[in-house]
Design a protein around this motif. Structure first.
Motif, PDB file in Angstrom:
ATOM      1  N   ILE A   4      -9.640  -3.500   5.204  1.00  0.00           N
ATOM      2  CA  ILE A   4     -10.083  -2.252   4.585  1.00  0.00           C
ATOM      3  C   ILE A   4      -8.909  -1.296   4.405  1.00  0.00           C
ATOM      4  CG2 ILE A   4     -11.495  -0.199   4.957  1.00  0.00           C
ATOM      5  CD1 ILE A   4     -13.506  -2.138   6.386  1.00  0.00           C
ATOM      6  N   TYR A   5      -8.104  -1.110   5.453  1.00  0.00           N
ATOM      7  CA  TYR A   5      -6.992  -0.162   5.354  1.00  0.00           C
ATOM      8  C   TYR A   5      -5.948  -0.629   4.348  1.00  0.00           C
ATOM      9  CZ  TYR A   5      -8.966   1.939   9.538  1.00  0.00           C
ATOM     10  OH  TYR A   5      -9.797   2.540  10.417  1.00  0.00           O
ATOM     11  N   ASN A   6      -5.827  -1.938   4.143  1.00  0.00           N
ATOM     12  CA  ASN A   6      -4.866  -2.445   3.171  1.00  0.00           C
ATOM     13  C   ASN A   6      -5.438  -2.467   1.764  1.00  0.00           C
ATOM     14  OD1 ASN A   6      -2.619  -2.908   4.760  1.00  0.00           O
ATOM     15  ND2 ASN A   6      -3.379  -4.881   5.468  1.00  0.00           N
ATOM     16  N   GLY A   7      -6.714  -2.077   1.629  1.00  0.00           N
ATOM     17  CA  GLY A   7      -7.333  -2.092   0.314  1.00  0.00           C
ATOM     18  C   GLY A   7      -7.587  -3.498  -0.203  1.00  0.00           C
ATOM     19  N   LEU A   8      -7.833  -4.425   0.673  1.00  0.00           N
ATOM     20  CA  LEU A   8      -8.081  -5.825   0.292  1.00  0.00           C
ATOM     21  C   LEU A   8      -9.581  -6.105   0.355  1.00  0.00           C
ATOM     22  CD1 LEU A   8      -5.192  -7.463   2.278  1.00  0.00           C
ATOM     23  CD2 LEU A   8      -5.318  -7.192  -0.190  1.00  0.00           C
ATOM     24  N   PRO A   9     -10.152  -7.046  -0.375  1.00  0.00           N
ATOM     25  CA  PRO A   9      -9.426  -7.880  -1.350  1.00  0.00           C
ATOM     26  C   PRO A   9      -9.148  -7.102  -2.629  1.00  0.00           C
ATOM     27  CG  PRO A   9     -11.727  -8.461  -1.302  1.00  0.00           C
ATOM     28  CD  PRO A   9     -11.541  -7.440  -0.242  1.00  0.00           C
ATOM     29  N   ARG A  10      -8.056  -7.416  -3.289  1.00  0.00           N
ATOM     30  CA  ARG A  10      -7.636  -6.712  -4.498  1.00  0.00           C
ATOM     31  C   ARG A  10      -7.256  -7.763  -5.531  1.00  0.00           C
ATOM     32  NH1 ARG A  10      -3.436  -1.735  -4.365  1.00  0.00           N
ATOM     33  NH2 ARG A  10      -3.431  -1.300  -6.582  1.00  0.00           N
ATOM     34  N   LEU A  11      -7.887  -7.680  -6.687  1.00  0.00           N
ATOM     35  CA  LEU A  11      -7.721  -8.762  -7.656  1.00  0.00           C
ATOM     36  C   LEU A  11      -6.487  -8.596  -8.522  1.00  0.00           C
ATOM     37  CD1 LEU A  11     -11.442  -9.288  -8.615  1.00  0.00           C
ATOM     38  CD2 LEU A  11     -10.058 -10.514  -6.950  1.00  0.00           C
ATOM     39  N   TYR A  12      -6.013  -7.365  -8.667  1.00  0.00           N
ATOM     40  CA  TYR A  12      -4.838  -7.170  -9.524  1.00  0.00           C
ATOM     41  C   TYR A  12      -3.878  -6.193  -8.868  1.00  0.00           C
ATOM     42  CZ  TYR A  12      -1.857  -5.552 -13.277  1.00  0.00           C
ATOM     43  OH  TYR A  12      -0.765  -5.211 -14.008  1.00  0.00           O
ATOM     44  N   HIS A  13      -2.611  -6.551  -8.842  1.00  0.00           N
ATOM     45  CA  HIS A  13      -1.601  -5.617  -8.355  1.00  0.00           C
ATOM     46  C   HIS A  13      -0.385  -5.726  -9.247  1.00  0.00           C
ATOM     47  CE1 HIS A  13       1.148  -3.402  -5.861  1.00  0.00           C
ATOM     48  NE2 HIS A  13       0.154  -3.072  -5.038  1.00  0.00           N
ATOM     49  N   PRO A  14       0.080  -4.590  -9.783  1.00  0.00           N
ATOM     50  CA  PRO A  14       1.177  -4.654 -10.757  1.00  0.00           C
ATOM     51  C   PRO A  14       2.471  -5.244 -10.192  1.00  0.00           C
ATOM     52  CG  PRO A  14       0.629  -2.381 -10.185  1.00  0.00           C
ATOM     53  CD  PRO A  14      -0.439  -3.233  -9.623  1.00  0.00           C
ATOM     54  N   ILE A  15       2.641  -5.220  -8.882  1.00  0.00           N
ATOM     55  CA  ILE A  15       3.914  -5.682  -8.309  1.00  0.00           C
ATOM     56  C   ILE A  15       4.195  -7.130  -8.711  1.00  0.00           C
ATOM     57  CG2 ILE A  15       3.035  -6.528  -6.090  1.00  0.00           C
ATOM     58  CD1 ILE A  15       6.156  -4.402  -6.418  1.00  0.00           C
ATOM     59  N   PHE A  16       3.121  -7.900  -8.968  1.00  0.00           N
ATOM     60  CA  PHE A  16       3.332  -9.312  -9.317  1.00  0.00           C
ATOM     61  C   PHE A  16       3.883  -9.473 -10.732  1.00  0.00           C
ATOM     62  CE2 PHE A  16       0.322  -9.517  -5.845  1.00  0.00           C
ATOM     63  CZ  PHE A  16       0.927 -10.458  -5.047  1.00  0.00           C
ATOM     64  N   ASN A  17       3.910  -8.362 -11.512  1.00  0.00           N
ATOM     65  CA  ASN A  17       4.508  -8.439 -12.839  1.00  0.00           C
ATOM     66  C   ASN A  17       6.025  -8.542 -12.773  1.00  0.00           C
ATOM     67  OD1 ASN A  17       1.969  -8.190 -13.852  1.00  0.00           O
ATOM     68  ND2 ASN A  17       2.082  -5.968 -14.121  1.00  0.00           N
ATOM     69  N   ALA A  18       6.607  -8.161 -11.636  1.00  0.00           N
ATOM     70  CA  ALA A  18       8.059  -8.257 -11.509  1.00  0.00           C
ATOM     71  C   ALA A  18       8.459  -9.731 -11.466  1.00  0.00           C
ATOM     72  CB  ALA A  18       8.517  -7.543 -10.245  1.00  0.00           C
ATOM     73  N   PRO A  19       9.441 -10.121 -12.285  1.00  0.00           N
ATOM     74  CA  PRO A  19       9.742 -11.554 -12.438  1.00  0.00           C
ATOM     75  C   PRO A  19      10.182 -12.240 -11.145  1.00  0.00           C
ATOM     76  CG  PRO A  19      11.399 -10.167 -13.527  1.00  0.00           C
ATOM     77  CD  PRO A  19      10.265  -9.277 -13.175  1.00  0.00           C
ATOM     78  N   ALA A  20      10.987 -11.568 -10.304  1.00  0.00           N
ATOM     79  CA  ALA A  20      11.547 -12.260  -9.143  1.00  0.00           C
ATOM     80  C   ALA A  20      10.633 -12.185  -7.926  1.00  0.00           C
ATOM     81  CB  ALA A  20      12.904 -11.653  -8.802  1.00  0.00           C
ATOM     82  N   PHE A  21       9.479 -11.519  -8.087  1.00  0.00           N
ATOM     83  CA  PHE A  21       8.712 -11.168  -6.899  1.00  0.00           C
ATOM     84  C   PHE A  21       8.144 -12.368  -6.145  1.00  0.00           C
ATOM     85  CE2 PHE A  21       5.068  -9.511  -4.518  1.00  0.00           C
ATOM     86  CZ  PHE A  21       5.749  -8.577  -3.760  1.00  0.00           C
ATOM     87  N   ALA A  22       8.001 -13.518  -6.826  1.00  0.00           N
ATOM     88  CA  ALA A  22       7.430 -14.686  -6.157  1.00  0.00           C
ATOM     89  C   ALA A  22       8.203 -15.043  -4.891  1.00  0.00           C
ATOM     90  CB  ALA A  22       7.418 -15.874  -7.112  1.00  0.00           C
ATOM     91  N   ARG A  23       9.491 -14.718  -4.877  1.00  0.00           N
ATOM     92  CA  ARG A  23      10.291 -15.100  -3.705  1.00  0.00           C
ATOM     93  C   ARG A  23      10.060 -14.169  -2.514  1.00  0.00           C
ATOM     94  NH1 ARG A  23      16.195 -17.026  -5.619  1.00  0.00           N
ATOM     95  NH2 ARG A  23      16.281 -17.773  -3.472  1.00  0.00           N
ATOM     96  N   ALA A  24       9.199 -13.166  -2.674  1.00  0.00           N
ATOM     97  CA  ALA A  24       8.867 -12.294  -1.536  1.00  0.00           C
ATOM     98  C   ALA A  24       8.172 -13.075  -0.434  1.00  0.00           C
ATOM     99  CB  ALA A  24       7.980 -11.147  -1.993  1.00  0.00           C
TER     100      ALA A  24
END
Lengths: 186, 424
Positions: A128-148
């Motif tokens: 709840i505090y993390n706001g999950l579950p969340r279906l869309y988050h813009p951070i995943f639009n960043a190209p290199a983010f998969a390596r997080a």
């Protein structure tokens, strides 16, 4: 296909600027500098828990401990009172001549439900505090983010920060000498 | 200032402070021992069980200290870096405790019902155990327990100190090789010693968890004592550099874990006895849950478990010397209360269902218990400081310590106030 919808009129909306690092300590150092420079809408992403990152981000207090404690106390009370009710009122039964209110025998279940209450409130409180579950988050639009989730460490300064300024923030992040900086679109 | 800069030797201020502690503790110890001699002469029946309880508190700390040295050798980690040398010194005092065991042998008849012919003739439960519990084999076993513990204490002390002067890691490799088996031996030794010395106070009763309960309680006393010692002297180098917020947090976590383990085992023993409701098992609690002993039992639940447990739940408390010092001191007080409750009631009359009176609370024992705690404890502390001063306070060449310090240093620059930083 035919229509030339030229996107010149409006700038694309930007979620934030994302800096990429290859070392957890440098992420913590950069985060700390960002916080000290007055940025508050910042978020850090790492493949594993990095010690000290929470404090660098300015999370000095969170509501998880009190949530877990409340859940544990409620769980324990539920366990104890459930046994009192069933053993004393709903199904009174003479077992080996023990009194109906046999509190020592109630303790193991009380303990287990205390742990269960604490664990469940920790998991659901976290969600709840993390706001999950969340279906869309813009951070995943960043190209290199998969390596997080692999071997890269990211610091994102969000555009909703009152101090956010495309040029100024970019210059600030460049000063932290990251591997790369990318713009995160909505 | 880093720990390496001063070679981990006690600073001049700390040496002065050690002088003061040593002389004060020595004086308190001598006064206490004088009172003990008086007690042994005036009221031996009240004195000897109280002396046994005090003896077990300090012996437990020595046993547990050896165990914690071995455990640190096995697990590594920085949690024990500020305390490793204290544990070694406290472990070496097992030799002193062997000396303090002599009065128990002298007062055997006052301490143990199985040494009393009248009891053995009247009670067949006790009579069945005199093959194991008789003065001869009791003494022989005590010699064996002390021999094993002394050997283990010698190993953790001597090899750790050899490493201080050795360039290669041979002493540590040797210590590593024997640490595992030695831990098993120490656990069994402490367990059997507590059966002989503590559990046989109620020779008509038995509990298989008794040894583990004694060991867990002793480790708790040791951790609390380490916390009190290092915080009280934390202003001085090299303790000042070694005792960081992270290490204090480790100590708090360990005390929390062992408080819970102690409560868990104590309650398990009680619950199984209570549910089983067998005459040969319930006697232990019948001697300890009525009247003032009953009040102490409730006090142990509230103040021995819930108070430190709730106080140590808070992360901020575990990282603050102003919290840990009172909590650890309080745990030590409750350890002394617990041992009194476990040892002193012993074999005695049980309150009956038709108004038969049980043994009343041993008021006189309180005085002798205080005298014995001060007497044995004073000498113990003085000898502890004396031993501690003969080596650097942090074993800087120990590979486990080197590892831990390197890791701390690597992280220190990124988040100084998080794990690093002095406590005081």
């Amino acid at each position: 296909m035919s229509a030339q919808h030229a996107p010149v009129a409006a700038e694309p909306e930007v979620y934030g600027l994302l800096a990429e690092f290859d070392d957890p300590d440098r992420l913590v150092a950069a985060t700390k500098t960002a916080y000290e420079n007055g940025y508050r809408s910042i978020e850090a992403y790492a493949p594993f828990p990095v010690e000290g990152l929470d404090h660098a981000l300015g999370y000095f207090k969170n509501k998880v401990p009190i949530t877990v404690f409340t859940g544990a106390v409620l769980g324990g009370l539920t366990g104890f009172l459930l046994q009192c009710w069933s053993a004393m009122y709903y199904y009174p039964h003479n077992i080996a001549g023990k009194p109906l209110y046999s509190w020592p025998a109630f303790i193991p279940i009380t303990f287990e439900l205390t742990v269960l209450g604490g664990a469940l409130s920790a998991v659901f409180g976290m969600l709840i505090y993390n706001g999950l579950p969340r279906l869309y988050h813009p951070i995943f639009n960043a190209p290199a983010f998969a390596r997080a989730s692999d071997d890269r460490f990211f610091l994102c300064v969000q555009s909703r920060d009152p101090q956010f300024d495309p040029e100024g923030t970019l210059a600030f992040l460049e000063a932290c000498s990251p591997l790369s900086i990318s713009v995160v679109p909505y | 200032m880093s720990i390496e800069a001063n070679g981990a030797r006690a600073s001049a201020e700390l040496e002065t402070r050690f002088d003061l502690i040593q002389s004060t503790a020595g004086r308190i110890g001598l006064v206490g021992l004088a009172a003990c001699v008086a007690g042994a002469v005036i009221a031996p029946a009240a004195f000897f069980p109280s002396y046994l309880a005090a003896f077990l508190l300090w012996t437990g700390v020595s046993f547990a200290s050896i165990g914690l040295c071995l455990l640190h050798q096995l697990t590594g980690g920085s949690w024990a870096v500020p305390h490793r040398r204290s544990f070694e010194a406290a472990g070496s005092l097992i030799v002193l405790m062997a000396l303090f065991f002599v009065p128990i042998l002298l007062g055997l008849g006052y301490t143990y019902a199985w040494a009393d012919k009248a009891v053995v003739d009247a009670n067949h439960h006790v009579a069945n155990k005199v093959h194991w519990l008789n003065p001869g084999s009791f003494t022989l076993r005590a010699v064996i327990y002390f021999a094993i513990a002394t050997a283990a204490a010698y190993i953790v002390n001597a090899w750790s100190r050899q490493q201080d002067d050795a360039a290669d890691k041979a002493p540590s490799r040797r210590l590593n090789a024997v640490a595992g088996p030695a831990t098993v031996f120490m656990f069994l030794t402490a367990s059997f010693a507590s059966f002989d010395w503590g559990m046989s106070r109620d020779p008509d009763w038995y509990s298989t968890i008794y040894g583990a309960l004694f060991i867990v309680g002793s480790i708790l006393s040791t951790l609390a004592l380490a916390a009190v010692f290092s915080i009280r002297n934390g202003k001085y180098e090299p303790i000042h550099s070694a005792l960081t917020v992270g290490r204090l947090n480790d100590l708090g976590n360990l005390m929390l874990a062992f408080t819970m383990l102690w409560a868990y085992m104590s309650f398990s023993q009680f619950l199984i006895t209570w549910l089983g409701n067998l005459p040969e098992e319930v006697v232990y609690y019948q001697r300890r849950v009525f009247g003032i002993y009953g009040a102490i039992a409730l006090g142990l639940i509230a103040f021995g478990f819930f108070a430190p447990f709730l106080a140590l739940l808070q992360r901020s408390h575990k990282r603050d010397a102003n919290w840990i010092l009172p909590i650890a001191s309080w745990i030590l007080v409750m350890r002394a209360v617990d041992l009194f409750w476990v040892i002193v009631p012993g074999f005695g009359k049980i309150p009956g269902p038709h108004g038969e009176e049980g043994d009343s609370f041993a008021w006189g024992s309180l005085l002798w218990y205080a005298a014995a705690l001060a007497g044995v404890g004073g000498i113990w502390v003085a000898a502890f400081i004396r031993r501690l001063r003969t080596a650097p306070l942090v074993p800087l060449r120990d590979p486990r310590v080197v590892e831990a310090l390197e890791r701390d240093r690597a992280h220190a620059h990124a988040h100084q106030q998080h794990t690093g930083g002095a406590v005081l």
